[in-house]
Design a protein around this motif. Structure first.
Motif, PDB file in Angstrom:
ATOM      1  N   UNK A 251     -30.570  41.767  -9.883  1.00  0.00           N
ATOM      2  CA  UNK A 251     -30.132  42.923  -9.249  1.00  0.00           C
ATOM      3  C   UNK A 251     -29.717  44.040 -10.351  1.00  0.00           C
ATOM      4  N   UNK A 252     -29.904  45.320 -10.140  1.00  0.00           N
ATOM      5  CA  UNK A 252     -29.423  46.436 -11.106  1.00  0.00           C
ATOM      6  C   UNK A 252     -29.132  47.556 -10.136  1.00  0.00           C
ATOM      7  N   UNK A 253     -28.075  48.084 -10.423  1.00  0.00           N
ATOM      8  CA  UNK A 253     -27.599  49.585  -9.531  1.00  0.00           C
ATOM      9  C   UNK A 253     -28.493  50.426 -10.129  1.00  0.00           C
ATOM     10  N   UNK A 254     -28.878  51.426  -9.332  1.00  0.00           N
ATOM     11  CA  UNK A 254     -29.694  52.700  -9.853  1.00  0.00           C
ATOM     12  C   UNK A 254     -28.527  53.664 -10.488  1.00  0.00           C
ATOM     13  N   UNK A 255     -28.973  54.552 -11.314  1.00  0.00           N
ATOM     14  CA  UNK A 255     -27.927  55.339 -11.823  1.00  0.00           C
ATOM     15  C   UNK A 255     -28.133  56.656 -11.233  1.00  0.00           C
ATOM     16  N   UNK A 256     -27.264  57.571 -11.478  1.00  0.00           N
ATOM     17  CA  UNK A 256     -27.016  58.901 -10.480  1.00  0.00           C
ATOM     18  C   UNK A 256     -26.671  58.763  -8.993  1.00  0.00           C
ATOM     19  N   UNK A 257     -27.408  59.321  -8.419  1.00  0.00           N
ATOM     20  CA  UNK A 257     -27.060  59.202  -6.703  1.00  0.00           C
ATOM     21  C   UNK A 257     -27.867  58.067  -6.408  1.00  0.00           C
ATOM     22  N   UNK A 258     -27.002  57.083  -5.814  1.00  0.00           N
ATOM     23  CA  UNK A 258     -27.814  56.025  -4.992  1.00  0.00           C
ATOM     24  C   UNK A 258     -28.501  56.208  -3.944  1.00  0.00           C
ATOM     25  N   UNK A 259     -29.802  55.672  -3.686  1.00  0.00           N
ATOM     26  CA  UNK A 259     -30.201  55.601  -2.443  1.00  0.00           C
ATOM     27  C   UNK A 259     -29.095  54.770  -1.300  1.00  0.00           C
ATOM     28  N   UNK A 260     -29.290  55.207  -0.115  1.00  0.00           N
ATOM     29  CA  UNK A 260     -28.371  54.502   0.817  1.00  0.00           C
ATOM     30  C   UNK A 260     -28.866  54.943   2.237  1.00  0.00           C
ATOM     31  N   UNK A 261     -28.495  53.802   3.122  1.00  0.00           N
ATOM     32  CA  UNK A 261     -28.670  53.850   4.557  1.00  0.00           C
ATOM     33  C   UNK A 261     -27.260  53.958   5.179  1.00  0.00           C
ATOM     34  N   UNK A 262     -27.342  54.549   6.354  1.00  0.00           N
ATOM     35  CA  UNK A 262     -25.987  54.515   7.264  1.00  0.00           C
ATOM     36  C   UNK A 262     -26.492  53.787   8.238  1.00  0.00           C
ATOM     37  N   UNK A 263     -25.535  52.464   8.477  1.00  0.00           N
ATOM     38  CA  UNK A 263     -25.801  51.902   9.636  1.00  0.00           C
ATOM     39  C   UNK A 263     -24.975  52.020  10.730  1.00  0.00           C
ATOM     40  N   UNK A 264     -25.275  52.213  11.867  1.00  0.00           N
ATOM     41  CA  UNK A 264     -24.272  52.563  13.037  1.00  0.00           C
ATOM     42  C   UNK A 264     -24.529  51.862  14.317  1.00  0.00           C
ATOM     43  N   UNK A 265     -23.769  52.161  15.490  1.00  0.00           N
ATOM     44  CA  UNK A 265     -23.682  51.638  16.691  1.00  0.00           C
ATOM     45  C   UNK A 265     -24.310  52.516  17.625  1.00  0.00           C
ATOM     46  N   UNK A 266     -25.275  52.109  18.516  1.00  0.00           N
ATOM     47  CA  UNK A 266     -25.716  53.266  19.523  1.00  0.00           C
ATOM     48  C   UNK A 266     -25.724  52.666  20.947  1.00  0.00           C
ATOM     49  N   UNK A 267     -25.360  53.503  21.925  1.00  0.00           N
ATOM     50  CA  UNK A 267     -25.094  53.255  23.304  1.00  0.00           C
ATOM     51  C   UNK A 267     -25.997  54.253  24.153  1.00  0.00           C
ATOM     52  N   UNK A 268     -26.163  53.976  25.332  1.00  0.00           N
ATOM     53  CA  UNK A 268     -26.668  55.043  26.296  1.00  0.00           C
ATOM     54  C   UNK A 268     -25.377  56.045  26.592  1.00  0.00           C
ATOM     55  N   UNK A 269     -25.606  57.354  26.798  1.00  0.00           N
ATOM     56  CA  UNK A 269     -24.742  58.204  26.922  1.00  0.00           C
ATOM     57  C   UNK A 269     -24.216  57.792  28.574  1.00  0.00           C
ATOM     58  N   UNK A 270     -24.796  57.166  29.328  1.00  0.00           N
ATOM     59  CA  UNK A 270     -24.430  56.983  30.811  1.00  0.00           C
ATOM     60  C   UNK A 270     -23.422  55.706  30.827  1.00  0.00           C
ATOM     61  N   UNK A 271     -23.266  55.097  29.631  1.00  0.00           N
ATOM     62  CA  UNK A 271     -22.575  53.947  29.763  1.00  0.00           C
ATOM     63  C   UNK A 271     -21.056  54.317  29.465  1.00  0.00           C
TER      64      UNK A 271
END
Length: 315
Positions: A251-271
């Protein structure tokens, strides 16, 4: 009303009956009884498919609203005392095997009587099942642009470049996603958001990559990369598990700005959130950040580097 909604969705008596776990004659009888009670034809019965009448469409609008209100009522009572009973949680495949082993002990220590059901599927499928009430919450990559849902971020998961020592070493010293040769990029199969994220980071289209080497799991992808088949993107969340399972993976880190994902939790508004959703959010964030801390200790982020959320990278 549930039978009518199923019939609208499937446009076929047999398929609708199977979806609600009754026989086709039983479903037909109930639809006819509803029509008789309302004094109007709701369904036009053709040889191959059914058609909803104008009156049927009006009835269905109200049926959907009643169904949502019933779901809201049941869940308000269910979560009255916070997280307890049975929790049905959906998770995307590139998160589930790495986050859940760390999160489950924390969940059990907090809620000894919790009966947890886990569903692993693609984001698209999980959103459908969440909306239908089959799941209580889902863990996916954000954003989820659905007006009937509420999202909260859990953690940011950066991507590293993965492959054999020879292939990773051959990449330009200024390792950026755009310098990866398209023919060397290994991707997950269609439907996995991690594949879309990798393509967006590299500014590539799917048809520019090796179409004959698409894996259905991140574990398979890492093993192929470790054997020198090509290069791939490895999320920090997966580093500990995949490096242990694929000794040849470098493995090797990318230089400069690294690609990323934002992991989140989701529910229904009605809940209603009477504490259960906040509790779950805190536990999952703790587990995820623990894994990321380990990954960043093994592969330190260079000073001054930032994550890069390129358009289309988070979905």
């Amino acid at each position: 009303m549930r039978y009518l909604i199923a019939l609208e969705r499937h446009r076929h008596f047999g398929q609708a009956a199977a979806a609600v776990n009754v026989s086709q004659p039983a479903l037909s009888v109930q639809i006819k009884a509803l029509e008789d009670a309302l004094g109007a034809q709701l369904i036009e019965r053709g040889k191959r498919e059914i058609v909803v009448t104008p009156v049927g469409r009006e009835v269905l609008q109200r049926a959907h609203r009643i169904e949502r209100e019933l779901l809201e009522m049941n869940e308000a009572v269910r979560w009255k005392r916070g997280m307890g009973g049975r929790l049905k949680l959906g998770v995307i495949p590139t998160v589930a095997p790495y986050l859940l082993p760390a999160a489950l002990p924390l969940l059990r220590s907090r809620n000894g009587g919790l009966d947890l059901g886990v569903r692993e599927a693609t984001t698209e499928r999980l959103i459908v099942e969440l909306r239908d009430g089959e799941l209580d919450a889902i863990i996916v990559a954000l954003p989820v642009d659905q007006p009937d849902m509420v999202s909260c971020p859990l953690f940011e998961d950066r991507f590293l470049l993965g492959g054999s020592e020879r292939l990773v070493g051959a990449v330009d010293e200024a390792a950026r996603p755009a310098v990866i040769e398209p023919e060397r990029l290994l991707l997950l199969d269609d439907g996995h958001c991690l594949a879309d994220q990798a393509l967006a980071a590299c500014s590539l289209r799917r048809d520019q990559t090796r179409m004959d080497l698409r894996a259905s799991s991140l574990s398979t992808l890492c093993r192929l990369a470790g054997e020198g088949i090509g290069l791939t993107f490895v999320p920090e969340l997966a580093i500990r598990a995949e490096c242990a399972a694929a000794p040849g993976l470098t493995l090797r880190r990318f230089t400069g700005e690294e690609p990323v994902r934002r992991v989140g939790l989701v529910r229904r508004k009605l809940t209603a959130d009477n504490g259960w959703f906040s509790d779950l959010e805190a536990i999952l964030a703790q587990a995820g950040n623990g894994e990321l801390t380990h990954a960043r200790a093994e592969y330190p982020v260079c000073a001054g580097e930032k994550s890069h959320d390129k358009p289309g990278l988070a979905g």
